[in-house]
Write an enzyme that holds these catalytic residues in place. Structure first.
Site, PDB file in Angstrom:
ATOM      1  N   ASP A 154       0.942  -1.275   0.026  1.00 23.56           N
ATOM      2  CA  ASP A 154      -0.123   0.060  -0.025  1.00 23.56           C
ATOM      3  C   ASP A 154       0.682   1.271   0.002  1.00 23.56           C
ATOM      4  O   ASP A 154       1.345   1.558  -1.121  1.00 23.56           O
ATOM      5  CB  ASP A 154      -1.070  -0.123   1.131  1.00 23.56           C
ATOM      6  CG  ASP A 154      -2.216   0.891   1.274  1.00 23.56           C
ATOM      7  OD1 ASP A 154      -2.399   1.333   0.124  1.00 23.56           O
ATOM      8  OD2 ASP A 154      -2.363   1.367   2.157  1.00 23.56           O
ATOM      9  N   LYS A 158      -0.849  -1.827  -4.775  1.00 19.72           N
ATOM     10  CA  LYS A 158      -1.865  -0.385  -4.869  1.00 19.72           C
ATOM     11  C   LYS A 158      -0.640   0.603  -5.253  1.00 19.72           C
ATOM     12  O   LYS A 158      -0.378   1.274  -4.442  1.00 19.72           O
ATOM     13  CB  LYS A 158      -2.378  -0.438  -3.756  1.00 19.72           C
ATOM     14  CG  LYS A 158      -3.476  -1.278  -3.184  1.00 19.72           C
ATOM     15  CD  LYS A 158      -4.184  -0.552  -1.814  1.00 19.72           C
ATOM     16  CE  LYS A 158      -5.231  -1.592  -1.349  1.00 19.72           C
ATOM     17  NZ  LYS A 158      -5.891  -1.043  -0.214  1.00 19.72           N
ATOM     18  N   THR A 185       5.342  -0.475   5.415  1.00 20.40           N
ATOM     19  CA  THR A 185       5.768  -1.723   6.039  1.00 20.40           C
ATOM     20  C   THR A 185       6.730  -2.646   5.539  1.00 20.40           C
ATOM     21  O   THR A 185       7.744  -3.216   6.055  1.00 20.40           O
ATOM     22  CB  THR A 185       4.458  -2.637   6.047  1.00 20.40           C
ATOM     23  OG1 THR A 185       3.431  -1.938   6.698  1.00 20.40           O
ATOM     24  CG2 THR A 185       4.515  -3.838   7.110  1.00 20.40           C
ATOM     25  N   LEU A 186       6.711  -2.770   4.116  1.00 22.24           N
ATOM     26  CA  LEU A 186       7.603  -3.551   3.585  1.00 22.24           C
ATOM     27  C   LEU A 186       9.087  -2.934   3.490  1.00 22.24           C
ATOM     28  O   LEU A 186      10.091  -3.528   3.552  1.00 22.24           O
ATOM     29  CB  LEU A 186       7.215  -3.706   2.017  1.00 22.24           C
ATOM     30  CG  LEU A 186       6.529  -4.987   1.613  1.00 22.24           C
ATOM     31  CD1 LEU A 186       6.270  -5.055   0.215  1.00 22.24           C
ATOM     32  CD2 LEU A 186       7.630  -6.190   1.701  1.00 22.24           C
TER      33      LEU A 186
HETATM   34  P1  IMP Z   1       1.651  -0.327   3.658  1.00 20.72           P
HETATM   35  O1  IMP Z   1       2.724  -0.224   5.068  1.00 20.72           O
HETATM   36  O2  IMP Z   1       0.909   1.015   3.754  1.00 20.72           O
HETATM   37  O3  IMP Z   1       2.414  -0.773   2.680  1.00 20.72           O
HETATM   38  O4  IMP Z   1       0.696  -1.218   4.423  1.00 20.72           O
HETATM   39  C1  IMP Z   1       0.815  -2.464   3.846  1.00 20.72           C
HETATM   40  C2  IMP Z   1      -0.317  -3.475   5.076  1.00 20.72           C
HETATM   41  O5  IMP Z   1      -1.498  -2.720   5.436  1.00 20.72           O
HETATM   42  C3  IMP Z   1      -0.546  -4.669   4.338  1.00 20.72           C
HETATM   43  O6  IMP Z   1       0.314  -5.581   4.338  1.00 20.72           O
HETATM   44  C4  IMP Z   1      -1.882  -4.915   4.761  1.00 20.72           C
HETATM   45  O7  IMP Z   1      -1.675  -5.841   6.017  1.00 20.72           O
HETATM   46  C5  IMP Z   1      -2.475  -3.741   5.074  1.00 20.72           C
HETATM   47  N1  IMP Z   1      -3.406  -3.197   4.019  1.00 20.72           N
HETATM   48  C6  IMP Z   1      -3.089  -2.320   3.175  1.00 20.72           C
HETATM   49  N2  IMP Z   1      -4.244  -2.204   2.215  1.00 20.72           N
HETATM   50  C7  IMP Z   1      -5.327  -3.013   2.865  1.00 20.72           C
HETATM   51  C8  IMP Z   1      -6.513  -3.652   1.989  1.00 20.72           C
HETATM   52  O8  IMP Z   1      -6.941  -3.217   1.202  1.00 20.72           O
HETATM   53  N3  IMP Z   1      -6.983  -4.609   3.045  1.00 20.72           N
HETATM   54  C9  IMP Z   1      -6.433  -5.329   3.993  1.00 20.72           C
HETATM   55  N4  IMP Z   1      -5.387  -4.793   4.523  1.00 20.72           N
HETATM   56  C10 IMP Z   1      -4.565  -3.830   3.731  1.00 20.72           C
END
Ligand code: IMP
Ligand code: MG
Length: 175
Positions: free
Chosen positions: A101, A129, A105-106
């Site tokens: 997203d 995304k 996190t990654l």
């Molecule tokens: P980031 O650190 O913003 O990339 O968040 C990634 C994490 O957020 C993913 O591994 C999911 O656990 C959670 N996440 C992001 N989008 C969604 C979604 O559409 N549905 C459920 N979990 C999501």
């Protein structure tokens, strides 16, 4: 108030995507051993299907990351609430994540794992995304790309629900 689910990727789409990813990985690594690092909980189903499709030697391990911030936005401060049991130094490692997203996190997980000096480190994500990215990170193997929208199913939850659904759905909030 409640939510309705709209199907986005069905079982056949998922099978095809997982097979394509496994083939790409197998092509890149031949018969070298790969450590699949599954990021809990969202990627448990994806990891098991991916592992099943891989031809070469595979080790599977799990980690769980907790990020702090509001519910809808991750701050980027990530700590591991469950660490790997495998020593990844000198190993070919692939992080298996459900969704990229913002990418925070990654990126944080990747940096933590890089410090352990794996031989190689790649990212395999089921759903990208891309439009929502806030930090620079790329999936090396990506199943699906989508625009904005909150998805559930195939391991992915909304407040711990819907992980068991065999397909992927977009959550629509009802007024
Ligand atoms: P980031 O650190 O913003 O990339 O968040 C990634 C994490 O957020 C993913 O591994 C999911 O656990 C959670 N996440 C992001 N989008 C969604 C979604 O559409 N549905 C459920 N979990 C999501
Ligand atoms: Mg996740």
């Amino acid at each position: 108030m409640g939510e309705t689910l709209q199907k986005l990727f069905d079982e056949q789409d998922i099978v095809a995507a997982v097979r394509r990813l496994a083939e790409a990985i197998s092509r890149d690594f031949d018969d070298q051993e790969i450590v699949l690092v599954s990021v809990l909980k969202g990627s448990f189903m994806f990891t098991s299907d991916l592992a099943r499709e891989m031809k070469g030697p595979v080790i599977v391990d799990f980690l769980r990351a907790a990020s702090y911030g509001s519910d809808t936005k991750t701050s980027g401060t990530v700590t591991l609430t469950k660490d790997l049991e495998t020593d990844i130094e000198g190993k070919n490692v692939i992080i298996v994540e459900d969704i990229i997203d913002s990418g925070r996190t990654l990126r944080s997980i990747r940096d933590m794992l890089l410090a352990r000096r794996p031989r190689s480190l790649k990212i395999c994500a089921l759903v990208d995304k891309r439009a929502r990215r806030e930090v620079e990170i790329e999936g090396d193997y990506v199943g699906f790309s989508m625009e904005d929208g909150f998805i559930v199913g195939y391991g992915i939850d909304y407040a711990e629900r819907y992980r068991n659904l065999p397909a992927i759905f977009v959550v629509k909030q009802e007024k």
